[in-house]
Structure formats: structure tokens, C-alpha cells
Design an enzyme around this catalytic site. Structure first.
Site, PDB file in Angstrom:
ATOM      1  N   LYS A   1       3.343   6.384   4.887  1.00  0.00           N
ATOM      2  CA  LYS A   1       2.325   5.426   4.464  1.00  0.00           C
ATOM      3  C   LYS A   1       2.794   4.016   4.774  1.00  0.00           C
ATOM      4  O   LYS A   1       3.915   3.648   4.451  1.00  0.00           O
ATOM      5  CB  LYS A   1       2.047   5.557   2.958  1.00  0.00           C
ATOM      6  CG  LYS A   1       0.928   4.626   2.471  1.00  0.00           C
ATOM      7  CD  LYS A   1      -0.415   5.067   3.011  1.00  0.00           C
ATOM      8  CE  LYS A   1      -1.499   4.022   2.791  1.00  0.00           C
ATOM      9  NZ  LYS A   1      -1.356   2.849   3.700  1.00  0.00           N
TER      10      LYS A   1
ATOM     11  N   SER B   1      -5.862   3.472   4.461  1.00  0.00           N
ATOM     12  CA  SER B   1      -5.377   2.589   3.395  1.00  0.00           C
ATOM     13  C   SER B   1      -6.520   1.895   2.662  1.00  0.00           C
ATOM     14  O   SER B   1      -6.430   0.717   2.282  1.00  0.00           O
ATOM     15  CB  SER B   1      -4.416   1.536   3.959  1.00  0.00           C
ATOM     16  OG  SER B   1      -3.552   1.055   2.953  1.00  0.00           O
TER      17      SER B   1
ATOM     18  N   LYS C   1      -0.022   3.874  -2.568  1.00  0.00           N
ATOM     19  CA  LYS C   1      -1.051   4.901  -2.439  1.00  0.00           C
ATOM     20  C   LYS C   1      -0.485   6.313  -2.317  1.00  0.00           C
ATOM     21  O   LYS C   1      -1.224   7.289  -2.469  1.00  0.00           O
ATOM     22  CB  LYS C   1      -1.964   4.563  -1.258  1.00  0.00           C
ATOM     23  CG  LYS C   1      -2.817   3.330  -1.535  1.00  0.00           C
ATOM     24  CD  LYS C   1      -3.523   2.800  -0.313  1.00  0.00           C
ATOM     25  CE  LYS C   1      -4.392   1.598  -0.715  1.00  0.00           C
ATOM     26  NZ  LYS C   1      -4.431   0.553   0.292  1.00  0.00           N
TER      27      LYS C   1
ATOM     28  N   SER D   1       0.790  -1.237   0.000  1.00  0.00           N
ATOM     29  CA  SER D   1       0.000   0.000   0.000  1.00  0.00           C
ATOM     30  C   SER D   1       0.823   1.288   0.000  1.00  0.00           C
ATOM     31  O   SER D   1       0.241   2.374  -0.042  1.00  0.00           O
ATOM     32  CB  SER D   1      -0.949   0.010   1.206  1.00  0.00           C
ATOM     33  OG  SER D   1      -2.022  -0.872   0.987  1.00  0.00           O
TER      34      SER D   1
END
Length: 354
Positions: free
Chosen positions: A211, A107, A55, A52
Site C-alpha cells: 500500500k 486509495s 488503509k 494512506s
């Protein structure tokens, strides 16, 4: 790279210090956010699954689209995306801005698909935008096939490339606000989304963004940023069982051993009876020993056309090791700045004569 690094050419990519840092990560990098200098790396240039942390790219493209205040109608495809979710409902109408917060803090894979369909027209169209952006940023070991980071055979990046991406994204004030938020309340919800990045919310006070990511194949992935005493660093770990401590250890080493040094100031200077112009301030992270060995030399180009404003370069080095080069101008430009810069880059790459 086209952001502030474009003013500094031939920058060192490899670490010049010899850090004794043990990290659990298979791939890791510690990078200065402003200059892009790599302070520490462990197999940072090898492509890997990134989960993720993908992202970050999805978020910055959405932010730069200029559509944050638009309402997004959530599709069936979005709500049926597997993995982590912010529990969107089909045909729900929600601000793109709220989706970006749901993307970065919780997320949400459903949020990623809703963003992609609205901004790119389709997931496939948005993925093409992601790859074009990666190419523009110089992410040479990266390729995207989706906006959320679920494993794919052609979905990968490197620790170094993700560092470049995060450094770029952190220069956007909206992105900084989103990634640095501990929580966010959407007008479509009666409860706040809490940030999953415990480095920011719990473990390391200087953290100002990042992140998280995880899949079984990728392992734990983490991109973060932290700022202390005027020095902002980016840390990336891929497949790291102990990622929180990996980042803290890298940051503590970086903040202890490096400081931001101003190499030149924007403005007019005099040299050998002539005046020249530096187009910007230049800062660079250096150790105490490197500061003592820092050298700067001005090289004037022998032939300059009547329309040319870039007259030479300043070369910075640590002892005999080249560090970076910056353009020197004849005078403050009347032409649009980027016209001058384009000419400089063309000459540098051999496309146009000096």
C-alpha cells in the site's frame, strides 16, 4: 502477537546482521513475514505520520467483518471526504468487497469512510475498532483517528508496527488477493481500477502486495511484501523520497543473505527415553553463518500438574545469543488447542505457577 508468533516466545527484535544498506527513508524496516524477525531497521520504532498506509488496517477489518457481500449505501460524508477518491456518488449502493478494492488499489478516501460507516456504524466507531485491533496485534507505537490516513495529531504508527500489521494481514487469503491485484472491475463501474503500487505492477517482480501513501507532512510512505525462494519479507518506509528503490534494495539484500530454515517439525519426538510433542512446524530466516552457529536445547519444567500438557521449552540460539523459545508438549492434546496455549502463556507471564 496472537497469530503464528504466539508459538515463539522471546524472539529477537533487533537485527543480528550488519547490513550496509542506504535508504532515503526517515524510518524503515525489513521483516520476515512468518516469524516477525527484523532483518534491517532504521529508526523503525519511532512513531510517525503514515498517510494512506493506514488503509491496510481499514481493509483487514473490513475483510474480517464477514460483510464483503453486503451492499453499502454511500453517505454524503463519504463523498465529501477530501483527498484521493474513487468518485462514489451519494446514495450509490456498492458491494463492500468493491469498496475494499477501491480502497487498496486506488486509495479512495471516500471508500474508506463508506467502509467505516458500514462496518463500524460510524467513522468514530470504526476508528475504535482500529485501535482495539492495533492493541491486539501489539502495535504499541500506533494510534488511529480515521480510516484513511489524512494527517491528524493523534494519528500515527511506526515502521515496525506497520510491518506487524502487514505480516498479519498477508495471512488472510482475501487480503492477499486484493493487495496483489493489478486491477479490478467493480460491477458499479465500466472501467477498471488500476493498482497504484508500481513496485507490484512495474518495478519489482517478487512483489505480491502493498500500500502506498502520501501527504505533504508525512511525505511518501510505502508498505510492501515480496516473496522469493520460499522467503516472504515485509518492507516499510516512512517519509522516503526514493521509496521504490529503498524497498528494492532492502529486498535484494534480504533475499541474498537470508534463507528460511526449518527449526522443528510438528509431531512426536523421543528424548532421553521419553516421547514429547511439538505442536507446529517452526521456520526462521537465518544467514549461512547463523545456520552454522545455531543451537537448540530442551528444558523440562520441574513440576507439571496432572492437567498440564506443556512440559518444557526448546530454546534456540545463535552461539550465545538467544533467538526464540517454543513450547514442548507431553503429548498431542485432547483438550482444545487454545486452552493449552492459554495455560502456557499464563505461566510464562507469571500469572499461574509452573
Amino acid at each position: 502477537m496472537i497469530f503464528p508468533l504466539m508459538f515463539m516466545v522471546f524472539m529477537t527484535e533487533k537485527v543480528h546482521a550488519n547490513p550496509n544498506i542506504a535508504v532515503s527513508a526517515e524510518h524503515a524496516v525489513l521483516m520476515d513475514a512468518d516469524s516477525g524477525r527484523v532483518l534491517f531497521e532504521k529508526d523503525a520504532y519511532e512513531s510517525s505520520l503514515i498517510a494512506s498506509t493506514t488503509k491496510i488496517m481499514t481493509a483487514i477489518i473490513a475483510i474480517e467483518s464477514g460483510k464483503l457481500d453486503e451492499k453499502v449505501k454511500v453517505s454524503s460524508r463519504a463523498i465529501h471526504t477530501e483527498g484521493s477518491s474513487i468518485y462514489l456518488t451519494e446514495n450509490e449502493k456498492i458491494l463492500l468487497k468493491d469498496l475494499v478494492y477501491g480502497l487498496m488499489l486506488r486509495s479512495g478516501n471516500d471508500s474508506a469512510v463508506a467502509i467505516a460507516e458500514h462496518v463500524g456504524g460510524s467513522v468514530e466507531g470504526f476508528t475504535q475498532m482500529m485501535n482495539e485491533k492495533a492493541l491486539w496485534l501489539g502495535m504499541n507505537d500506533s494510534h488511529f483517528e480515521n480510516p484513511h490516513g489524512l494527517d491528524g495529531e493523534t494519528h500515527y504508527s511506526s515502521a515496525y508496527d506497520l510491518g506487524l500489521l502487514m505480516a498479519y494481514a498477508m495471512k488472510n487469503e482475501t487480503f492477499r488477493e486484493v493487495t496483489g491485484s493489478e486491477k479490478f472491475l467493480s460491477e458499479n463501474r465500466d472501467y477498471a481500477w488500476m493498482n497504484k503500487n508500481k513496485l507490484l505492477t512495474k518495478y519489482y517482480e517478487p512483489t505480491n502486495g502493498g500500500k502506498t501513501g502520501f501527504t505533504k507532512r508525512a511525505g511518501r510512505t510505502l508498505v510492501s511484501s515480496a516473496e522469493k525462494d520460499g522467503l516472504e519479507l515485509i518492507a516499510v518506509t516512512l517519509n522516503a523520497p526514493d521509496d521504490w528503490n529503498d524497498h528494492i534494495n532492502m529486498y535484494e539484500w534480504g533475499f541474498k543473505n537470508f534463507e528460511t530454515v526449518k527449526l522443528q517439525s510438528e509431531g512426536v519426538i523421543e528424548a532421553n527415553g521419553q516421547t514429547y510433542y511439538f505442536p507446529r512446524d517452526v521456520y526462521f530466516p537465518l544467514t549461512v553463518n547463523e545456520k552454522e552457529s545455531l543451537k537448540a536445547s530442551f528444558y523440562r519444567y520441574p513440576l507439571i500438574g496432572e492437567d498440564g500438557n506443556i512440559v518444557g521449552i526448546t530454546k534456540y540460539s545463535i552461539g550465545t545469543t538467544p533467538l526464540l523459545e517454543t513450547p514442548v508438549w507431553k503429548e498431542r492434546p485432547i483438550k482444545p488447542f487454545f486452552s493449552e496455549l492459554k495455560g502456557f502463556m499464563s505461566r510464562l507471564m507469571g500469572v499461574a505457577p509452573w
